[in-house]
Structure formats: structure tokens, C-alpha cells
Design a protein around this motif. Structure first.
Motif, PDB file in Angstrom:
ATOM      1  N   GLN A  28      22.633 -25.453 -27.425  1.00  0.00           N
ATOM      2  CA  GLN A  28      21.903 -25.095 -26.211  1.00  0.00           C
ATOM      3  C   GLN A  28      22.532 -23.874 -25.533  1.00  0.00           C
ATOM      4  N   THR A  29      23.856 -23.823 -25.496  1.00  0.00           N
ATOM      5  CA  THR A  29      24.543 -22.673 -24.905  1.00  0.00           C
ATOM      6  C   THR A  29      24.218 -21.401 -25.672  1.00  0.00           C
ATOM      7  N   ALA A  30      24.203 -21.501 -27.005  1.00  0.00           N
ATOM      8  CA  ALA A  30      23.862 -20.341 -27.822  1.00  0.00           C
ATOM      9  C   ALA A  30      22.414 -19.917 -27.593  1.00  0.00           C
ATOM     10  N   ASP A  31      21.504 -20.873 -27.574  1.00  0.00           N
ATOM     11  CA  ASP A  31      20.087 -20.547 -27.371  1.00  0.00           C
ATOM     12  C   ASP A  31      19.856 -19.888 -26.016  1.00  0.00           C
ATOM     13  N   LEU A  32      20.630 -20.318 -25.022  1.00  0.00           N
ATOM     14  CA  LEU A  32      20.437 -19.802 -23.662  1.00  0.00           C
ATOM     15  C   LEU A  32      21.037 -18.408 -23.489  1.00  0.00           C
ATOM     16  N   ASN A  33      22.144 -18.121 -24.181  1.00  0.00           N
ATOM     17  CA  ASN A  33      22.878 -16.883 -23.921  1.00  0.00           C
ATOM     18  C   ASN A  33      22.808 -15.836 -25.017  1.00  0.00           C
ATOM     19  N   CYS A  34      22.475 -16.222 -26.236  1.00  0.00           N
ATOM     20  CA  CYS A  34      22.408 -15.246 -27.325  1.00  0.00           C
ATOM     21  C   CYS A  34      21.147 -14.394 -27.207  1.00  0.00           C
ATOM     22  N   SER A  35      21.250 -13.181 -27.726  1.00  0.00           N
ATOM     23  CA  SER A  35      20.133 -12.248 -27.661  1.00  0.00           C
ATOM     24  C   SER A  35      18.985 -12.703 -28.553  1.00  0.00           C
ATOM     25  N   LYS A  36      17.776 -12.400 -28.117  1.00  0.00           N
ATOM     26  CA  LYS A  36      16.581 -12.698 -28.912  1.00  0.00           C
ATOM     27  C   LYS A  36      16.216 -11.531 -29.826  1.00  0.00           C
ATOM     28  N   GLU A  37      16.891 -10.382 -29.618  1.00  0.00           N
ATOM     29  CA  GLU A  37      16.655  -9.222 -30.470  1.00  0.00           C
ATOM     30  C   GLU A  37      17.416  -9.399 -31.788  1.00  0.00           C
ATOM     31  N   PRO A  38      16.733  -9.264 -32.942  1.00  0.00           N
ATOM     32  CA  PRO A  38      17.384  -9.512 -34.240  1.00  0.00           C
ATOM     33  C   PRO A  38      18.659  -8.699 -34.453  1.00  0.00           C
ATOM     34  N   ALA A  39      18.619  -7.402 -34.123  1.00  0.00           N
ATOM     35  CA  ALA A  39      19.790  -6.556 -34.357  1.00  0.00           C
ATOM     36  C   ALA A  39      20.960  -6.990 -33.481  1.00  0.00           C
ATOM     37  N   ALA A  40      20.692  -7.261 -32.213  1.00  0.00           N
ATOM     38  CA  ALA A  40      21.752  -7.699 -31.295  1.00  0.00           C
ATOM     39  C   ALA A  40      22.283  -9.070 -31.706  1.00  0.00           C
ATOM     40  N   ARG A  41      21.400  -9.937 -32.161  1.00  0.00           N
ATOM     41  CA  ARG A  41      21.834 -11.273 -32.588  1.00  0.00           C
ATOM     42  C   ARG A  41      22.731 -11.169 -33.824  1.00  0.00           C
ATOM     43  N   ARG A  42      22.432 -10.256 -34.736  1.00  0.00           N
ATOM     44  CA  ARG A  42      23.290 -10.073 -35.908  1.00  0.00           C
ATOM     45  C   ARG A  42      24.682  -9.605 -35.487  1.00  0.00           C
ATOM     46  N   GLN A  43      24.742  -8.723 -34.502  1.00  0.00           N
ATOM     47  CA  GLN A  43      26.029  -8.265 -34.004  1.00  0.00           C
ATOM     48  C   GLN A  43      26.821  -9.423 -33.391  1.00  0.00           C
ATOM     49  N   GLN A  44      26.135 -10.297 -32.675  1.00  0.00           N
ATOM     50  CA  GLN A  44      26.810 -11.450 -32.084  1.00  0.00           C
ATOM     51  C   GLN A  44      27.308 -12.400 -33.159  1.00  0.00           C
ATOM     52  N   GLU A  45      26.540 -12.575 -34.213  1.00  0.00           N
ATOM     53  CA  GLU A  45      26.977 -13.431 -35.316  1.00  0.00           C
ATOM     54  C   GLU A  45      28.180 -12.814 -36.035  1.00  0.00           C
ATOM     55  N   GLU A  46      28.188 -11.482 -36.150  1.00  0.00           N
ATOM     56  CA  GLU A  46      29.329 -10.802 -36.754  1.00  0.00           C
ATOM     57  C   GLU A  46      30.571 -10.960 -35.881  1.00  0.00           C
ATOM     58  N   GLN A  47      30.395 -10.870 -34.566  1.00  0.00           N
ATOM     59  CA  GLN A  47      31.516 -11.084 -33.651  1.00  0.00           C
ATOM     60  C   GLN A  47      32.044 -12.512 -33.757  1.00  0.00           C
ATOM     61  N   ALA A  48      31.132 -13.467 -33.921  1.00  0.00           N
ATOM     62  CA  ALA A  48      31.548 -14.860 -34.066  1.00  0.00           C
ATOM     63  C   ALA A  48      32.370 -15.047 -35.342  1.00  0.00           C
ATOM     64  N   ALA A  49      31.955 -14.365 -36.422  1.00  0.00           N
ATOM     65  CA  ALA A  49      32.706 -14.453 -37.678  1.00  0.00           C
ATOM     66  C   ALA A  49      34.100 -13.844 -37.508  1.00  0.00           C
TER      67      ALA A  49
END
Length: 211
Positions: free
Chosen positions: A142-163
Motif C-alpha cells: 500500500q505504501t508503494a502504491d501510494l507513493n511510487c510514480s505512475k509514470e513507467p520511466a520514473a517507476r523503473r528508476q525507483q525500482e533500480e534505486q530499490a535494487a
């Protein structure tokens, strides 16, 4: 956290004074920085919320002023409520585009942090090989759904940061930092090239992307 007096709404006469320019008006209480404040609170499910608007009455929240009036941030913990504001304790302040931009940038930065931390935690739980608490995993989702970007490119960057965050928190990086600390202890004389290699490894693989 220290207790503070409850928040309150401004008198109707002041609201009326704004007239057609109400969007350019800010009701600023004593510190005079709600116009650029970011509000952060955690709901009953443990989900983190970030907004430029105060949470509903009765919810404990943290307010952070975004360096618009004097620079820096000023955290403050309060419980929203509704009492009568005494006459003369409200003043009007103009909101500049720069203030709004700083506030929005601060919200975006905080949301990105909450997103990356939640994604990393979910990934770590999934890889642990141990039973996962469904309630905790649902809270993180729920925290991820609420705060992560809905833009595919930005979301990929966030996933890369998480890795990157997962690697930075791994045993490999903990050991690498401990080894560097040992090399820098008084009396130790590591080879310059060995020290350089160790520092470059930590900088390349163990740098925390969010704080």
C-alpha cells in the motif's frame, strides 16, 4: 514527541477578505510557513501518507516547512483539531511560485524515498526464504502504491534505486565498509592501490540511493 497546541481554522471574515484572490492567499499561523509545509502521517494500517494538505482532524502528523521562509526544514509534530483562533493571531502571506515549486519538490523527494524503501523491503522479504507476514507485506504494498510514480520511466528508476538499496544493505557491503574502516585504523599502512580499490568498490556498489 513534544505536544503542541491544536491547529484551528481562520475566522470567516479573513477568508472573505481574500475574495477572488483566495488561491493566492495563505492563512499562516505563528511560524508563518504552512504555505510551503509538507504533511506526513501514518494511518491505522501503517501506510505512510505525504501531502501539501493537512490530514483529517484527530490524526497525528509531522509538518515540515520547506525552506521557503528562512531556509532549511522545520519538523513539527501536531494533532489536527478545531479550536477558535484568537483575534489578531492570523496573518496573510503571499505564496510565490518558487515556494510552491519547493514544496512540490519536497513532497516528490519524500514520496520517492518512501517508495524506494517500501520496494526494497518487499523484495528483501520475498527473497528471504522465510514465511512472510501478510499484514506487513500488504502495508508495504500500500505504501508503494501510494507513493511510487505512475509514470513507467520514473517507476523503473525507483525500482533500480530499490535494487541499489538492497545491495547497499547487503552483507557484502557491510563487510566492505568494515574492511575499509579496518584499513583506515591508526597504525595500519595499507597499499595506496588497495585502499583505492576498496573505496571505489564501496562508491560504485554500496552507496545508499535514498536516506
Amino acid at each position: 514527541m513534544p505536544a503542541h497546541a491544536p491547529q484551528s481554522r481562520p475566522p470567516r471574515s479573513l477568508a472573505a477578505a481574500c475574495g477572488a484572490t483566495v488561491l493566492a492567499c495563505v492563512f499562516a499561523w505563528a511560524p508563518a510557513w504552512p504555505a510551503t509545509a509538507v504533511y506526513k502521517w501514518i494511518d491505522d494500517d501503517g501506510v505512510t501518507h505525504l501531502s501539501s494538505e493537512r490530514p483529517p482532524p484527530g490524526i497525528l502528523y509531522e509538518r515540515v516547512a520547506v525552506g521557503a521562509l528562512g531556509g532549511g526544514t522545520q519538523p513539527s509534530s501536531k494533532r489536527s483539531g478545531g479550536t477558535t483562533l484568537s483575534k489578531g493571531s492570523v496573518r496573510l502571506a503571499a505564496v510565490s511560485p518558487e515556494q510552491v515549486a519547493r514544496r512540490n519538490a519536497a513532497i516528490s523527494e519524500l514520496q520517492n524515498r518512501e517508495c524506494v524503501v517500501a520496494l526494497e523491503s518487499m523484495d528483501r522479504l520475498a527473497r528471504s526464504g522465510r514465511p512472510v507476514d501478510p499484514t506487513e507485506f500488504h502495508r508495504l504494498q500500500q505504501t508503494a502504491d501510494l507513493n511510487c510514480s505512475k509514470e513507467p520511466a520514473a517507476r523503473r528508476q525507483q525500482e533500480e534505486q530499490a535494487a541499489k538499496l538492497r545491495v547497499a544493505k547487503s552483507d557484502v557491503c557491510v563487510e566492505a565498509r568494515n574492511r575499509l574502516a579496518a584499513m583506515l585504523e591508526p597504525g595500519r599502512r595499507p597499499a595506496r592501490e588497495q585502499l583505492k580499490v576498496q573505496q571505489e568498490f564501496i562508491e560504485s556498489h554500496c552507496k545508499v540511493p535514498v536516506r
